[in-house]
Write a protein that holds these residues in place. Structure first.
Motif, PDB file in Angstrom:
ATOM      1  N   PRO A  15       0.812  -1.219   0.000  1.00 34.62           N
ATOM      2  CA  PRO A  15       0.000   0.000   0.000  1.00 34.62           C
ATOM      3  C   PRO A  15       0.851   1.277   0.000  1.00 34.62           C
ATOM      4  CG  PRO A  15      -0.868  -1.563   1.601  1.00 34.62           C
ATOM      5  CD  PRO A  15       0.457  -2.097   1.147  1.00 34.62           C
ATOM      6  N   ALA A  16       1.954   1.260   0.729  1.00 30.87           N
ATOM      7  CA  ALA A  16       2.834   2.434   0.748  1.00 30.87           C
ATOM      8  C   ALA A  16       3.441   2.665  -0.636  1.00 30.87           C
ATOM      9  CB  ALA A  16       3.932   2.262   1.798  1.00 30.87           C
ATOM     10  N   LEU A  17       3.855   1.595  -1.297  1.00 32.48           N
ATOM     11  CA  LEU A  17       4.418   1.725  -2.644  1.00 32.48           C
ATOM     12  C   LEU A  17       3.365   2.191  -3.639  1.00 32.48           C
ATOM     13  CD1 LEU A  17       6.713  -1.426  -2.823  1.00 32.48           C
ATOM     14  CD2 LEU A  17       7.414   0.970  -2.575  1.00 32.48           C
ATOM     15  N   ALA A  18       2.141   1.720  -3.491  1.00 32.90           N
ATOM     16  CA  ALA A  18       1.059   2.168  -4.368  1.00 32.90           C
ATOM     17  C   ALA A  18       0.842   3.673  -4.220  1.00 32.90           C
ATOM     18  CB  ALA A  18      -0.223   1.399  -4.072  1.00 32.90           C
ATOM     19  N   GLY A  19       0.934   4.161  -2.988  1.00 32.09           N
ATOM     20  CA  GLY A  19       0.809   5.600  -2.762  1.00 32.09           C
ATOM     21  C   GLY A  19       1.934   6.375  -3.417  1.00 32.09           C
ATOM     22  N   LEU A  20       3.157   5.879  -3.314  1.00 31.98           N
ATOM     23  CA  LEU A  20       4.298   6.532  -3.970  1.00 31.98           C
ATOM     24  C   LEU A  20       4.153   6.487  -5.488  1.00 31.98           C
ATOM     25  CD1 LEU A  20       7.273   5.248  -1.799  1.00 31.98           C
ATOM     26  CD2 LEU A  20       6.378   7.589  -1.908  1.00 31.98           C
ATOM     27  N   ALA A  21       3.692   5.348  -6.012  1.00 33.76           N
ATOM     28  CA  ALA A  21       3.496   5.229  -7.453  1.00 33.76           C
ATOM     29  C   ALA A  21       2.473   6.243  -7.943  1.00 33.76           C
ATOM     30  CB  ALA A  21       3.068   3.815  -7.817  1.00 33.76           C
ATOM     31  N   LYS A  22       1.400   6.418  -7.194  1.00 35.26           N
ATOM     32  CA  LYS A  22       0.365   7.399  -7.566  1.00 35.26           C
ATOM     33  C   LYS A  22       0.930   8.813  -7.559  1.00 35.26           C
ATOM     34  CE  LYS A  22      -4.010   8.866  -8.041  1.00 35.26           C
ATOM     35  NZ  LYS A  22      -3.915  10.002  -8.914  1.00 35.26           N
ATOM     36  N   ARG A  23       1.719   9.134  -6.536  1.00 34.49           N
ATOM     37  CA  ARG A  23       2.338  10.468  -6.474  1.00 34.49           C
ATOM     38  C   ARG A  23       3.253  10.694  -7.667  1.00 34.49           C
ATOM     39  NH1 ARG A  23       5.036  11.513  -0.859  1.00 34.49           N
ATOM     40  NH2 ARG A  23       5.327  13.548  -1.824  1.00 34.49           N
ATOM     41  N   GLN A  25       3.054   9.138 -10.617  1.00 32.02           N
ATOM     42  CA  GLN A  25       2.217   9.220 -11.808  1.00 32.02           C
ATOM     43  C   GLN A  25       1.609  10.613 -11.945  1.00 32.02           C
ATOM     44  OE1 GLN A  25      -1.089   6.486 -11.822  1.00 32.02           O
ATOM     45  NE2 GLN A  25      -1.289   6.592 -14.028  1.00 32.02           N
ATOM     46  N   ASP A  26       1.100  11.153 -10.851  1.00 29.96           N
ATOM     47  CA  ASP A  26       0.495  12.489 -10.873  1.00 29.96           C
ATOM     48  C   ASP A  26       1.508  13.557 -11.263  1.00 29.96           C
ATOM     49  OD1 ASP A  26      -1.862  11.302 -10.089  1.00 29.96           O
ATOM     50  OD2 ASP A  26      -1.745  11.979  -8.008  1.00 29.96           O
ATOM     51  N   ARG A  27       2.773  13.307 -11.015  1.00 31.49           N
ATOM     52  CA  ARG A  27       3.848  14.260 -11.315  1.00 31.49           C
ATOM     53  C   ARG A  27       4.467  13.998 -12.692  1.00 31.49           C
ATOM     54  NH1 ARG A  27       6.102  18.705  -8.327  1.00 31.49           N
ATOM     55  NH2 ARG A  27       7.987  19.172  -9.489  1.00 31.49           N
ATOM     56  N   GLY A  28       4.022  12.934 -13.373  1.00 28.61           N
ATOM     57  CA  GLY A  28       4.562  12.616 -14.686  1.00 28.61           C
ATOM     58  C   GLY A  28       5.836  11.798 -14.632  1.00 28.61           C
ATOM     59  N   LEU A  29       6.054  11.085 -13.501  1.00 23.60           N
ATOM     60  CA  LEU A  29       7.247  10.268 -13.329  1.00 23.60           C
ATOM     61  C   LEU A  29       6.892   8.795 -13.457  1.00 23.60           C
ATOM     62  CD1 LEU A  29       8.602  11.993 -10.092  1.00 23.60           C
ATOM     63  CD2 LEU A  29       9.309  12.455 -12.443  1.00 23.60           C
ATOM     64  N   SER A  30       7.793   8.041 -14.051  1.00 28.31           N
ATOM     65  CA  SER A  30       7.644   6.585 -14.049  1.00 28.31           C
ATOM     66  C   SER A  30       8.175   6.053 -12.733  1.00 28.31           C
ATOM     67  CB  SER A  30       8.414   5.969 -15.216  1.00 28.31           C
ATOM     68  OG  SER A  30       7.835   6.349 -16.440  1.00 28.31           O
ATOM     69  N   PHE A  31       7.614   4.924 -12.284  1.00 30.22           N
ATOM     70  CA  PHE A  31       7.967   4.361 -10.980  1.00 30.22           C
ATOM     71  C   PHE A  31       7.980   2.849 -11.064  1.00 30.22           C
ATOM     72  CE2 PHE A  31       6.742   2.596  -6.866  1.00 30.22           C
ATOM     73  CZ  PHE A  31       7.544   3.293  -5.967  1.00 30.22           C
ATOM     74  N   LEU A  32       9.013   2.240 -10.491  1.00 31.23           N
ATOM     75  CA  LEU A  32       9.090   0.792 -10.383  1.00 31.23           C
ATOM     76  C   LEU A  32       9.715   0.444  -9.050  1.00 31.23           C
ATOM     77  CD1 LEU A  32       9.040  -2.161 -11.452  1.00 31.23           C
ATOM     78  CD2 LEU A  32      11.300  -1.697 -12.434  1.00 31.23           C
ATOM     79  N   ALA A  33       9.060  -0.448  -8.320  1.00 30.72           N
ATOM     80  CA  ALA A  33       9.617  -0.979  -7.071  1.00 30.72           C
ATOM     81  C   ALA A  33       9.411  -2.484  -7.078  1.00 30.72           C
ATOM     82  CB  ALA A  33       8.930  -0.357  -5.857  1.00 30.72           C
ATOM     83  N   VAL A  34      10.459  -3.208  -6.697  1.00 31.68           N
ATOM     84  CA  VAL A  34      10.393  -4.662  -6.593  1.00 31.68           C
ATOM     85  C   VAL A  34      10.855  -5.029  -5.193  1.00 31.68           C
ATOM     86  CG1 VAL A  34      11.220  -6.872  -7.502  1.00 31.68           C
ATOM     87  CG2 VAL A  34      10.921  -4.910  -9.044  1.00 31.68           C
ATOM     88  N   VAL A  35      10.039  -5.797  -4.498  1.00 34.61           N
ATOM     89  CA  VAL A  35      10.368  -6.230  -3.142  1.00 34.61           C
ATOM     90  C   VAL A  35      10.337  -7.753  -3.118  1.00 34.61           C
ATOM     91  CG1 VAL A  35       9.674  -6.194  -0.713  1.00 34.61           C
ATOM     92  CG2 VAL A  35       9.385  -4.138  -2.136  1.00 34.61           C
ATOM     93  N   GLU A  36      11.438  -8.353  -2.694  1.00 28.11           N
ATOM     94  CA  GLU A  36      11.526  -9.807  -2.585  1.00 28.11           C
ATOM     95  C   GLU A  36      11.399 -10.193  -1.120  1.00 28.11           C
ATOM     96  OE1 GLU A  36      14.370 -12.838  -4.746  1.00 28.11           O
ATOM     97  OE2 GLU A  36      15.389 -12.015  -2.980  1.00 28.11           O
ATOM     98  N   TRP A  37      10.387 -10.987  -0.792  1.00 23.26           N
ATOM     99  CA  TRP A  37      10.220 -11.397   0.612  1.00 23.26           C
ATOM    100  C   TRP A  37      10.879 -12.745   0.887  1.00 23.26           C
ATOM    101  CZ3 TRP A  37       5.919 -10.144  -2.393  1.00 23.26           C
ATOM    102  CH2 TRP A  37       5.217 -11.213  -2.929  1.00 23.26           C
ATOM    103  N   GLU A  38      11.162 -13.498  -0.169  1.00 19.50           N
ATOM    104  CA  GLU A  38      11.997 -14.700  -0.047  1.00 19.50           C
ATOM    105  C   GLU A  38      12.507 -15.001  -1.452  1.00 19.50           C
ATOM    106  OE1 GLU A  38       9.389 -18.641  -0.137  1.00 19.50           O
ATOM    107  OE2 GLU A  38       8.735 -17.307   1.461  1.00 19.50           O
ATOM    108  N   PRO A  39      13.601 -15.738  -1.575  1.00 19.27           N
ATOM    109  CA  PRO A  39      14.165 -15.981  -2.904  1.00 19.27           C
ATOM    110  C   PRO A  39      13.120 -16.507  -3.890  1.00 19.27           C
ATOM    111  CG  PRO A  39      15.680 -16.751  -1.230  1.00 19.27           C
ATOM    112  CD  PRO A  39      14.406 -16.361  -0.522  1.00 19.27           C
ATOM    113  N   GLY A  40      13.005 -15.805  -5.002  1.00 17.87           N
ATOM    114  CA  GLY A  40      12.059 -16.197  -6.040  1.00 17.87           C
ATOM    115  C   GLY A  40      10.642 -15.717  -5.839  1.00 17.87           C
ATOM    116  N   GLU A  41      10.357 -15.073  -4.718  1.00 19.38           N
ATOM    117  CA  GLU A  41       9.008 -14.560  -4.431  1.00 19.38           C
ATOM    118  C   GLU A  41       9.084 -13.054  -4.245  1.00 19.38           C
ATOM    119  OE1 GLU A  41       6.189 -16.361  -4.424  1.00 19.38           O
ATOM    120  OE2 GLU A  41       7.359 -18.142  -4.939  1.00 19.38           O
TER     121      GLU A  41
END
Length: 104
Positions: A15-23, A25-41
Motif C-alpha cells: 500500500p505504501a508503494l502504491a501511494g508513492l506510485a500514484k504520487r 504518476q500524478d507528477r509525470g514520473l515513471s515508478f518501479l519498485a520490486v520487493v523480494e520477501w523470499e528468494p524467487g518470491e
C-alpha cells in the motif's frame, strides 16, 4: 500459506508503494519498485509514463521474468522489434536494428 514477510509486504509495504506510485504518476514520473520477501518470491509496483525509457522497461522485464533468462531476452527482443535497438547481441539473434514496419 503466506509467509510472515509476504503478509507484511501485502499489508504494509504494497500500500505504501502504491501511494508513492500514484504520487509519481500524478507528477509525470515513471515508478518501479520490486520487493523480494523470499528468494524467487516478489511483488512489484509499476507506473510507466508514455515514452518512458528503456532502462526502467528493462528493469520491469527482469522483474517479470524472475529466474527465467529466456523470458527477459524475449521481452528485450520484442521491445527491439517495435522500437529498434543498437545491440550487437540482439542483431546476432536476428533482431533488425530499426523498428519493423507493421502491415496496414
Amino acid at each position: 500459506m503466506m509467509s510472515e514477510n509476504e503478509t507484511f509486504y501485502d499489508n504494509e509495504i504494497a500500500p505504501a508503494l502504491a501511494g508513492l506510485a500514484k504520487r509519481c504518476q500524478d507528477r509525470g514520473l515513471s515508478f518501479l519498485a520490486v520487493v523480494e520477501w523470499e528468494p524467487g518470491e516478489h511483488g512489484r509496483t509499476l507506473t510507466l509514463q508514455a515514452g518512458s525509457g528503456l532502462g526502467i522497461r528493462m528493469a520491469d522485464a527482469a522483474a517479470q521474468a524472475g529466474n527465467n533468462a529466456d523470458g527477459l531476452i524475449l521481452a528485450l527482443m520484442k521491445y527491439a522489434h517495435e522500437h529498434g535497438h543498437s545491440s550487437m547481441l540482439l542483431k546476432q539473434l536476428g533482431v533488425p536494428l530499426t523498428p519493423e514496419k507493421s502491415a496496414a
